[in-house]
Design a protein around this motif. Sequence first.
Motif, PDB file in Angstrom:
ATOM      1  N   GLY A  46      14.428  33.308  48.410  1.00 51.44           N
ATOM      2  CA  GLY A  46      15.356  32.158  49.630  1.00 51.44           C
ATOM      3  C   GLY A  46      15.386  33.101  51.250  1.00 51.44           C
ATOM      4  O   GLY A  46      15.680  34.549  50.709  1.00 51.44           O
ATOM      5  N   ILE A  47      15.644  32.456  51.887  1.00 51.82           N
ATOM      6  CA  ILE A  47      15.681  32.536  53.574  1.00 51.82           C
ATOM      7  C   ILE A  47      17.113  33.489  53.542  1.00 51.82           C
ATOM      8  O   ILE A  47      18.483  33.510  51.847  1.00 51.82           O
ATOM      9  CB  ILE A  47      16.122  32.133  54.698  1.00 51.82           C
ATOM     10  CG1 ILE A  47      16.689  30.652  54.263  1.00 51.82           C
ATOM     11  CG2 ILE A  47      14.651  31.457  54.948  1.00 51.82           C
ATOM     12  CD1 ILE A  47      16.759  29.366  55.784  1.00 51.82           C
ATOM     13  N   ASP A  48      17.691  34.700  54.466  1.00 50.92           N
ATOM     14  CA  ASP A  48      18.876  34.891  54.791  1.00 50.92           C
ATOM     15  C   ASP A  48      20.226  34.375  54.162  1.00 50.92           C
ATOM     16  O   ASP A  48      20.038  32.914  55.203  1.00 50.92           O
ATOM     17  CB  ASP A  48      18.657  35.762  55.464  1.00 50.92           C
ATOM     18  CG  ASP A  48      20.002  36.775  55.443  1.00 50.92           C
ATOM     19  OD1 ASP A  48      20.527  37.012  54.402  1.00 50.92           O
ATOM     20  OD2 ASP A  48      20.594  36.903  57.036  1.00 50.92           O
ATOM     21  N   GLY A  49      21.300  34.274  53.559  1.00 55.05           N
ATOM     22  CA  GLY A  49      22.719  33.151  53.290  1.00 55.05           C
ATOM     23  C   GLY A  49      22.049  32.154  52.102  1.00 55.05           C
ATOM     24  O   GLY A  49      22.888  31.060  52.384  1.00 55.05           O
ATOM     25  N   SER A  50      20.857  32.253  51.926  1.00 57.38           N
ATOM     26  CA  SER A  50      21.182  30.919  50.781  1.00 57.38           C
ATOM     27  C   SER A  50      21.066  30.861  49.684  1.00 57.38           C
ATOM     28  O   SER A  50      21.889  29.826  49.020  1.00 57.38           O
ATOM     29  CB  SER A  50      19.009  31.092  50.820  1.00 57.38           C
ATOM     30  OG  SER A  50      18.520  32.330  49.714  1.00 57.38           O
ATOM     31  N   GLY A  51      22.047  31.945  49.207  1.00 61.19           N
ATOM     32  CA  GLY A  51      22.754  32.379  48.049  1.00 61.19           C
ATOM     33  C   GLY A  51      21.994  33.043  46.732  1.00 61.19           C
ATOM     34  O   GLY A  51      22.430  33.113  46.453  1.00 61.19           O
ATOM     35  N   LYS A  52      20.769  33.569  46.678  1.00 64.66           N
ATOM     36  CA  LYS A  52      19.955  34.176  45.722  1.00 64.66           C
ATOM     37  C   LYS A  52      20.653  35.370  45.380  1.00 64.66           C
ATOM     38  O   LYS A  52      21.148  35.047  44.441  1.00 64.66           O
ATOM     39  CB  LYS A  52      19.044  34.597  46.703  1.00 64.66           C
ATOM     40  CG  LYS A  52      19.169  35.695  47.533  1.00 64.66           C
ATOM     41  CD  LYS A  52      17.856  36.097  48.177  1.00 64.66           C
ATOM     42  CE  LYS A  52      17.887  36.420  49.098  1.00 64.66           C
ATOM     43  NZ  LYS A  52      18.555  38.119  48.876  1.00 64.66           N
ATOM     44  N   THR A  53      21.678  35.908  46.089  1.00 64.52           N
ATOM     45  CA  THR A  53      22.096  37.920  45.575  1.00 64.52           C
ATOM     46  C   THR A  53      23.981  36.854  44.392  1.00 64.52           C
ATOM     47  O   THR A  53      23.489  37.300  44.006  1.00 64.52           O
ATOM     48  CB  THR A  53      22.788  38.174  46.551  1.00 64.52           C
ATOM     49  OG1 THR A  53      21.611  38.781  47.611  1.00 64.52           O
ATOM     50  CG2 THR A  53      24.131  39.388  46.000  1.00 64.52           C
ATOM     51  N   THR A  54      24.274  36.023  44.922  1.00 63.61           N
ATOM     52  CA  THR A  54      24.611  35.237  44.414  1.00 63.61           C
ATOM     53  C   THR A  54      24.304  34.742  43.044  1.00 63.61           C
ATOM     54  O   THR A  54      25.223  34.493  41.564  1.00 63.61           O
ATOM     55  CB  THR A  54      26.242  33.947  45.285  1.00 63.61           C
ATOM     56  OG1 THR A  54      26.462  34.037  46.305  1.00 63.61           O
ATOM     57  CG2 THR A  54      27.420  33.807  44.393  1.00 63.61           C
ATOM     58  N   GLN A  55      24.001  33.873  42.944  1.00 59.89           N
ATOM     59  CA  GLN A  55      22.908  33.250  41.795  1.00 59.89           C
ATOM     60  C   GLN A  55      22.558  34.536  41.045  1.00 59.89           C
ATOM     61  O   GLN A  55      22.918  34.409  39.568  1.00 59.89           O
ATOM     62  CB  GLN A  55      21.899  32.428  42.120  1.00 59.89           C
ATOM     63  CG  GLN A  55      22.575  31.251  42.790  1.00 59.89           C
ATOM     64  CD  GLN A  55      23.833  30.699  42.107  1.00 59.89           C
ATOM     65  OE1 GLN A  55      23.678  30.278  40.780  1.00 59.89           O
ATOM     66  NE2 GLN A  55      24.720  29.838  42.496  1.00 59.89           N
TER      67      GLN A  55
ATOM     68  N   GLU B 270      24.808  28.956  59.572  1.00 55.61           N
ATOM     69  CA  GLU B 270      26.441  29.810  59.442  1.00 55.61           C
ATOM     70  C   GLU B 270      27.225  30.309  58.407  1.00 55.61           C
ATOM     71  O   GLU B 270      28.044  30.989  58.724  1.00 55.61           O
ATOM     72  CB  GLU B 270      26.506  28.057  58.956  1.00 55.61           C
ATOM     73  CG  GLU B 270      26.283  26.914  60.354  1.00 55.61           C
ATOM     74  CD  GLU B 270      26.805  25.400  59.772  1.00 55.61           C
ATOM     75  OE1 GLU B 270      27.136  25.513  59.059  1.00 55.61           O
ATOM     76  OE2 GLU B 270      25.653  24.504  60.513  1.00 55.61           O
ATOM     77  N   ARG B 271      25.941  30.302  56.859  1.00 57.50           N
ATOM     78  CA  ARG B 271      26.958  30.730  56.703  1.00 57.50           C
ATOM     79  C   ARG B 271      26.844  32.019  56.677  1.00 57.50           C
ATOM     80  O   ARG B 271      28.004  33.179  56.510  1.00 57.50           O
ATOM     81  CB  ARG B 271      26.033  30.895  54.550  1.00 57.50           C
ATOM     82  CG  ARG B 271      26.337  29.462  53.947  1.00 57.50           C
ATOM     83  CD  ARG B 271      25.197  29.076  53.043  1.00 57.50           C
ATOM     84  NE  ARG B 271      25.263  28.211  52.168  1.00 57.50           N
ATOM     85  CZ  ARG B 271      25.004  27.567  51.150  1.00 57.50           C
ATOM     86  NH1 ARG B 271      24.040  28.887  50.135  1.00 57.50           N
ATOM     87  NH2 ARG B 271      25.168  27.090  50.400  1.00 57.50           N
ATOM     88  N   VAL B 272      25.661  32.407  57.634  1.00 57.97           N
ATOM     89  CA  VAL B 272      25.654  34.354  57.384  1.00 57.97           C
ATOM     90  C   VAL B 272      26.571  34.557  58.097  1.00 57.97           C
ATOM     91  O   VAL B 272      27.000  35.745  59.051  1.00 57.97           O
ATOM     92  CB  VAL B 272      24.165  34.515  57.430  1.00 57.97           C
ATOM     93  CG1 VAL B 272      24.028  35.753  58.326  1.00 57.97           C
ATOM     94  CG2 VAL B 272      23.326  34.293  56.631  1.00 57.97           C
ATOM     95  N   ARG B 273      26.406  33.179  59.141  1.00 55.14           N
ATOM     96  CA  ARG B 273      27.665  33.780  60.404  1.00 55.14           C
ATOM     97  C   ARG B 273      29.399  33.941  60.279  1.00 55.14           C
ATOM     98  O   ARG B 273      29.744  34.733  60.855  1.00 55.14           O
ATOM     99  CB  ARG B 273      27.699  33.122  61.729  1.00 55.14           C
ATOM    100  CG  ARG B 273      26.364  32.925  62.882  1.00 55.14           C
ATOM    101  CD  ARG B 273      27.015  32.132  63.909  1.00 55.14           C
ATOM    102  NE  ARG B 273      25.691  32.251  64.649  1.00 55.14           N
ATOM    103  CZ  ARG B 273      25.533  31.096  65.049  1.00 55.14           C
ATOM    104  NH1 ARG B 273      25.503  29.861  64.882  1.00 55.14           N
ATOM    105  NH2 ARG B 273      24.128  31.309  65.465  1.00 55.14           N
ATOM    106  N   SER B 274      29.665  33.875  58.881  1.00 59.00           N
ATOM    107  CA  SER B 274      30.882  33.571  58.383  1.00 59.00           C
ATOM    108  C   SER B 274      30.897  34.801  58.038  1.00 59.00           C
ATOM    109  O   SER B 274      32.046  35.841  57.719  1.00 59.00           O
ATOM    110  CB  SER B 274      31.445  32.664  57.795  1.00 59.00           C
ATOM    111  OG  SER B 274      30.421  32.850  56.412  1.00 59.00           O
TER     112      SER B 274
ATOM    113  N   ILE C 269      16.371  42.097  61.278  1.00 57.10           N
ATOM    114  CA  ILE C 269      15.104  41.142  61.017  1.00 57.10           C
ATOM    115  C   ILE C 269      15.954  39.831  60.675  1.00 57.10           C
ATOM    116  O   ILE C 269      15.435  38.608  61.012  1.00 57.10           O
ATOM    117  CB  ILE C 269      14.807  41.400  59.365  1.00 57.10           C
ATOM    118  CG1 ILE C 269      14.234  42.800  59.680  1.00 57.10           C
ATOM    119  CG2 ILE C 269      13.937  40.021  58.588  1.00 57.10           C
ATOM    120  CD1 ILE C 269      13.257  42.862  57.943  1.00 57.10           C
ATOM    121  N   GLU C 270      17.373  40.475  61.245  1.00 50.73           N
ATOM    122  CA  GLU C 270      18.427  38.663  61.246  1.00 50.73           C
ATOM    123  C   GLU C 270      18.840  38.663  62.650  1.00 50.73           C
ATOM    124  O   GLU C 270      18.685  37.330  62.905  1.00 50.73           O
ATOM    125  CB  GLU C 270      19.633  38.971  60.302  1.00 50.73           C
ATOM    126  CG  GLU C 270      19.834  38.602  59.139  1.00 50.73           C
ATOM    127  CD  GLU C 270      21.390  39.376  58.648  1.00 50.73           C
ATOM    128  OE1 GLU C 270      21.652  39.808  57.114  1.00 50.73           O
ATOM    129  OE2 GLU C 270      22.548  40.517  59.198  1.00 50.73           O
TER     130      GLU C 270
END
Length: 213
Positions: free
Chosen positions: A14-23, A147-151, A159-160
Amino acid sequence: MTHAMTGTLITFEGIDGSGKTTQARDVLDVLMQRGYPVTLSREPGATPLGGVVRNLLLSEDLTIGSMAELFLFLADRSEHVEQVLRPRLSTGQIVLVDRFTDATTAYQGYGMKHPLETLESLHRMILGKIVPAKTYLLDISPEKALERVRSRAEKKTRIEERGLAFFSRVREGYLEIARKNPQRICILDATLPREEISRRILKDLANILPHPS
Ligand code: Z5A
Protein backbone atom coordinates in the motif's frame (compact mmCIF):
# COMPACT_ATOMS: atom_id res chain seq x y z
CA MET A 1 21.19 -24.52 -5.03
CA THR A 2 17.37 -24.77 -4.96
CA HIS A 3 15.39 -25.90 -1.91
CA ALA A 4 11.82 -27.10 -1.85
CA MET A 5 9.79 -24.17 -0.49
CA THR A 6 7.43 -25.52 2.14
CA GLY A 7 6.72 -22.23 3.91
CA THR A 8 4.21 -19.50 3.09
CA LEU A 9 5.05 -15.98 2.05
CA ILE A 10 2.42 -13.32 2.79
CA THR A 11 3.01 -9.70 1.76
CA PHE A 12 1.47 -6.38 2.81
CA GLU A 13 1.38 -3.50 0.36
CA GLY A 14 0.00 0.00 0.00
CA ILE A 15 1.07 3.61 -0.26
CA ASP A 16 2.80 5.30 2.64
CA GLY A 17 0.30 5.87 5.44
CA SER A 18 -2.06 3.10 4.29
CA GLY A 19 -1.61 1.20 7.56
CA LYS A 20 0.14 -1.87 6.10
CA THR A 21 2.78 -1.95 8.87
CA THR A 22 0.05 -1.77 11.53
CA GLN A 23 -1.76 -4.70 9.88
CA ALA A 24 1.37 -6.80 9.39
CA ARG A 25 2.15 -6.42 13.13
CA ASP A 26 -1.42 -7.12 14.25
CA VAL A 27 -1.63 -10.25 12.08
CA LEU A 28 1.78 -11.40 13.36
CA ASP A 29 0.57 -11.11 16.97
CA VAL A 30 -2.59 -13.13 16.34
CA LEU A 31 -0.83 -15.87 14.35
CA MET A 32 1.86 -16.17 17.05
CA GLN A 33 -0.82 -16.45 19.75
CA ARG A 34 -2.41 -19.23 17.69
CA GLY A 35 0.87 -21.12 17.64
CA TYR A 36 1.93 -20.66 14.02
CA PRO A 37 5.65 -20.63 13.16
CA VAL A 38 5.51 -17.07 11.88
CA THR A 39 7.93 -14.16 11.55
CA LEU A 40 7.72 -10.62 10.21
CA SER A 41 10.21 -9.01 7.85
CA ARG A 42 10.25 -5.87 5.73
CA GLU A 43 11.75 -4.14 2.74
CA PRO A 44 13.89 -2.21 2.49
CA GLY A 45 16.21 -2.92 5.40
CA ALA A 46 15.94 -6.49 6.72
CA THR A 47 19.62 -7.45 6.29
CA PRO A 48 22.93 -5.75 7.22
CA LEU A 49 23.40 -4.50 3.64
CA GLY A 50 19.69 -3.67 3.49
CA GLY A 51 20.01 -1.44 6.57
CA VAL A 52 22.69 0.62 4.85
CA VAL A 53 20.69 0.72 1.60
CA ARG A 54 17.53 1.79 3.48
CA ASN A 55 19.34 4.75 5.05
CA LEU A 56 20.63 5.81 1.62
CA LEU A 57 17.24 5.41 -0.04
CA LEU A 58 15.30 7.38 2.55
CA SER A 59 17.86 10.12 3.24
CA GLU A 60 16.49 13.48 2.15
CA ASP A 61 20.03 14.91 1.96
CA LEU A 62 21.05 12.70 -0.97
CA THR A 63 20.27 13.01 -4.67
CA ILE A 64 19.71 9.56 -6.21
CA GLY A 65 18.81 9.08 -9.89
CA SER A 66 15.77 6.94 -10.62
CA MET A 67 17.89 4.13 -12.15
CA ALA A 68 20.21 4.03 -9.13
CA GLU A 69 17.13 4.05 -6.85
CA LEU A 70 15.66 1.06 -8.68
CA PHE A 71 18.87 -0.94 -8.37
CA LEU A 72 19.25 -0.07 -4.69
CA PHE A 73 15.76 -1.47 -3.98
CA LEU A 74 16.65 -4.57 -6.00
CA ALA A 75 19.98 -5.02 -4.19
CA ASP A 76 18.09 -4.86 -0.90
CA ARG A 77 15.56 -7.44 -2.19
CA SER A 78 18.20 -9.82 -3.46
CA GLU A 79 19.93 -9.89 -0.05
CA HIS A 80 16.57 -10.23 1.70
CA VAL A 81 15.57 -13.20 -0.47
CA GLU A 82 18.88 -15.03 -0.01
CA GLN A 83 19.56 -14.28 3.66
CA VAL A 84 16.06 -14.19 5.15
CA LEU A 85 13.23 -15.45 2.95
CA ARG A 86 14.74 -18.52 1.30
CA PRO A 87 16.10 -19.98 4.59
CA ARG A 88 12.87 -19.30 6.51
CA LEU A 89 10.57 -20.60 3.78
CA SER A 90 12.66 -23.72 3.25
CA THR A 91 12.11 -24.63 6.93
CA GLY A 92 8.34 -24.29 6.63
CA GLN A 93 7.84 -20.89 8.28
CA ILE A 94 5.10 -18.42 7.49
CA VAL A 95 6.85 -15.17 6.64
CA LEU A 96 4.92 -11.90 6.64
CA VAL A 97 6.68 -9.17 4.66
CA ASP A 98 5.94 -5.45 4.88
CA ARG A 99 6.45 -4.46 1.18
CA PHE A 100 7.85 -6.72 -1.53
CA THR A 101 7.98 -6.90 -5.33
CA ASP A 102 4.66 -5.11 -5.91
CA ALA A 103 6.14 -2.03 -4.21
CA THR A 104 8.85 -1.85 -6.88
CA THR A 105 6.31 -2.35 -9.66
CA ALA A 106 4.04 0.32 -8.18
CA TYR A 107 6.67 2.92 -7.12
CA GLN A 108 9.49 2.43 -9.66
CA GLY A 109 7.29 1.04 -12.46
CA TYR A 110 4.02 3.02 -12.38
CA GLY A 111 5.39 5.89 -10.27
CA MET A 112 8.86 6.47 -11.82
CA LYS A 113 7.92 4.96 -15.21
CA HIS A 114 10.54 2.21 -15.52
CA PRO A 115 9.34 -0.40 -18.04
CA LEU A 116 7.21 -3.05 -16.33
CA GLU A 117 8.62 -5.93 -18.45
CA THR A 118 12.17 -5.06 -17.34
CA LEU A 119 11.09 -5.11 -13.70
CA GLU A 120 9.41 -8.48 -14.23
CA SER A 121 12.57 -10.05 -15.66
CA LEU A 122 14.76 -8.60 -12.92
CA HIS A 123 12.36 -10.01 -10.34
CA ARG A 124 12.47 -13.44 -11.99
CA MET A 125 16.28 -13.36 -11.65
CA ILE A 126 16.11 -12.41 -7.97
CA LEU A 127 13.23 -14.58 -6.81
CA GLY A 128 13.52 -17.91 -8.57
CA LYS A 129 10.54 -19.87 -7.31
CA ILE A 130 9.66 -17.59 -4.42
CA VAL A 131 6.19 -16.08 -4.91
CA PRO A 132 3.81 -14.63 -2.31
CA ALA A 133 0.92 -16.98 -1.60
CA LYS A 134 -1.20 -13.96 -0.73
CA THR A 135 -0.82 -10.20 -0.80
CA TYR A 136 -2.97 -7.75 1.18
CA LEU A 137 -3.21 -4.38 -0.54
CA LEU A 138 -4.32 -1.60 1.82
CA ASP A 139 -6.03 0.87 -0.49
CA ILE A 140 -6.48 4.53 0.45
CA SER A 141 -6.46 7.86 -1.38
CA PRO A 142 -3.11 9.69 -1.30
CA GLU A 143 -4.87 12.68 0.31
CA LYS A 144 -6.11 10.62 3.29
CA ALA A 145 -2.80 8.76 3.57
CA LEU A 146 -0.94 12.07 3.63
CA GLU A 147 -3.13 13.30 6.50
CA ARG A 148 -2.08 10.23 8.51
CA VAL A 149 1.60 10.64 7.66
CA ARG A 150 1.52 14.38 8.50
CA SER A 151 0.42 13.55 12.02
CA ARG A 152 3.74 11.71 12.51
CA ALA A 153 6.46 13.74 14.18
CA GLU A 154 9.27 12.33 11.97
CA LYS A 155 10.86 14.27 9.12
CA LYS A 156 9.69 13.41 5.59
CA THR A 157 11.88 10.92 3.70
CA ARG A 158 13.25 11.46 0.18
CA ILE A 159 10.43 9.43 -1.38
CA GLU A 160 7.69 10.99 0.76
CA GLU A 161 8.73 14.39 -0.68
CA ARG A 162 7.24 13.36 -4.05
CA GLY A 163 3.88 15.00 -4.62
CA LEU A 164 0.28 13.82 -4.78
CA ALA A 165 0.49 13.14 -8.55
CA PHE A 166 3.26 10.60 -7.89
CA PHE A 167 1.31 8.87 -5.11
CA SER A 168 -1.83 8.80 -7.30
CA ARG A 169 0.16 6.96 -10.01
CA VAL A 170 1.51 4.56 -7.37
CA ARG A 171 -2.00 3.89 -6.01
CA GLU A 172 -3.41 3.31 -9.51
CA GLY A 173 -0.40 1.10 -10.23
CA TYR A 174 -1.15 -1.05 -7.18
CA LEU A 175 -4.80 -1.37 -8.23
CA GLU A 176 -3.74 -2.37 -11.75
CA ILE A 177 -1.34 -5.02 -10.37
CA ALA A 178 -4.26 -6.33 -8.26
CA ARG A 179 -6.52 -6.50 -11.34
CA LYS A 180 -3.84 -8.55 -13.10
CA ASN A 181 -3.41 -10.92 -10.11
CA PRO A 182 -6.91 -11.41 -8.68
CA GLN A 183 -6.13 -14.78 -7.04
CA ARG A 184 -3.09 -13.53 -5.17
CA ILE A 185 -3.99 -9.96 -4.25
CA CYS A 186 -6.79 -9.05 -1.88
CA ILE A 187 -7.70 -5.33 -1.89
CA LEU A 188 -8.81 -3.93 1.48
CA ASP A 189 -10.38 -0.56 2.23
CA ALA A 190 -7.65 1.00 4.41
CA THR A 191 -10.09 3.58 5.86
CA LEU A 192 -11.98 0.88 7.79
CA PRO A 193 -11.21 0.55 11.51
CA ARG A 194 -7.92 -1.23 12.21
CA GLU A 195 -9.63 -4.20 13.95
CA GLU A 196 -12.04 -4.75 11.05
CA ILE A 197 -9.19 -4.86 8.52
CA SER A 198 -7.30 -7.43 10.63
CA ARG A 199 -10.47 -9.49 11.02
CA ARG A 200 -10.86 -9.63 7.21
CA ILE A 201 -7.22 -10.56 6.66
CA LEU A 202 -7.33 -13.32 9.27
CA LYS A 203 -10.58 -14.70 7.82
CA ASP A 204 -9.01 -14.82 4.37
CA LEU A 205 -5.78 -16.35 5.69
CA ALA A 206 -7.74 -19.18 7.30
CA ASN A 207 -8.36 -20.44 3.74
CA ILE A 208 -4.69 -20.93 3.02
CA LEU A 209 -2.95 -21.63 6.32
CA PRO A 210 -3.00 -25.16 7.71
CA HIS A 211 -3.94 -25.54 11.38
CA PRO A 212 -0.84 -25.06 13.57
CA SER A 213 0.64 -28.36 14.74
N1 Z5A B 1 9.72 1.71 -1.69
C1 Z5A B 1 9.88 1.80 -3.08
O1 Z5A B 1 9.79 2.89 -3.66
N2 Z5A B 1 10.12 0.66 -3.79
C2 Z5A B 1 10.25 -0.55 -3.20
O2 Z5A B 1 10.50 -1.55 -3.88
C3 Z5A B 1 10.10 -0.63 -1.76
C4 Z5A B 1 9.83 0.52 -1.05
C5 Z5A B 1 10.25 -1.95 -1.07
C6 Z5A B 1 9.94 3.05 2.62
O3 Z5A B 1 8.95 2.12 2.82
C7 Z5A B 1 9.78 3.73 1.28
O4 Z5A B 1 10.32 2.89 0.24
C8 Z5A B 1 8.35 3.97 0.90
C9 Z5A B 1 8.13 3.17 -0.38
C10 Z5A B 1 9.50 2.94 -0.91
N3 Z5A B 1 8.26 5.37 0.62
N4 Z5A B 1 7.27 6.02 0.57
N5 Z5A B 1 6.56 6.85 0.49
P1 Z5A B 1 8.42 1.74 4.29
O5 Z5A B 1 7.38 0.69 4.11
O6 Z5A B 1 9.56 1.41 5.13
O7 Z5A B 1 7.81 3.08 4.89
P2 Z5A B 1 6.40 3.64 4.68
O8 Z5A B 1 5.78 3.41 3.37
O9 Z5A B 1 6.60 5.03 5.04
O10 Z5A B 1 5.49 2.77 5.64
P3 Z5A B 1 5.12 3.02 7.11
O11 Z5A B 1 5.74 4.20 7.74
O12 Z5A B 1 5.40 1.73 7.76
O13 Z5A B 1 3.60 3.39 6.95
P4 Z5A B 1 2.35 2.41 6.65
O14 Z5A B 1 2.78 1.01 6.80
O15 Z5A B 1 1.72 2.75 5.38
O16 Z5A B 1 1.33 2.81 7.76
P5 Z5A B 1 1.33 2.57 9.35
O17 Z5A B 1 2.66 3.01 9.95
O18 Z5A B 1 0.83 1.23 9.68
O19 Z5A B 1 0.19 3.61 9.72
C11 Z5A B 1 0.29 4.98 9.40
C12 Z5A B 1 -0.53 5.79 10.42
O20 Z5A B 1 -1.93 5.49 10.25
C13 Z5A B 1 -0.22 5.48 11.89
O21 Z5A B 1 -0.33 6.64 12.62
C14 Z5A B 1 -1.31 4.47 12.28
O22 Z5A B 1 -1.58 4.49 13.64
C15 Z5A B 1 -2.47 4.97 11.46
N6 Z5A B 1 -3.41 3.88 11.06
C16 Z5A B 1 -3.10 2.61 10.74
N7 Z5A B 1 -4.22 1.91 10.42
C17 Z5A B 1 -5.25 2.78 10.55
C18 Z5A B 1 -6.67 2.65 10.37
N8 Z5A B 1 -7.24 1.51 9.95
N9 Z5A B 1 -7.43 3.74 10.58
C19 Z5A B 1 -6.87 4.92 10.97
N10 Z5A B 1 -5.54 5.11 11.17
C20 Z5A B 1 -4.74 4.04 10.96
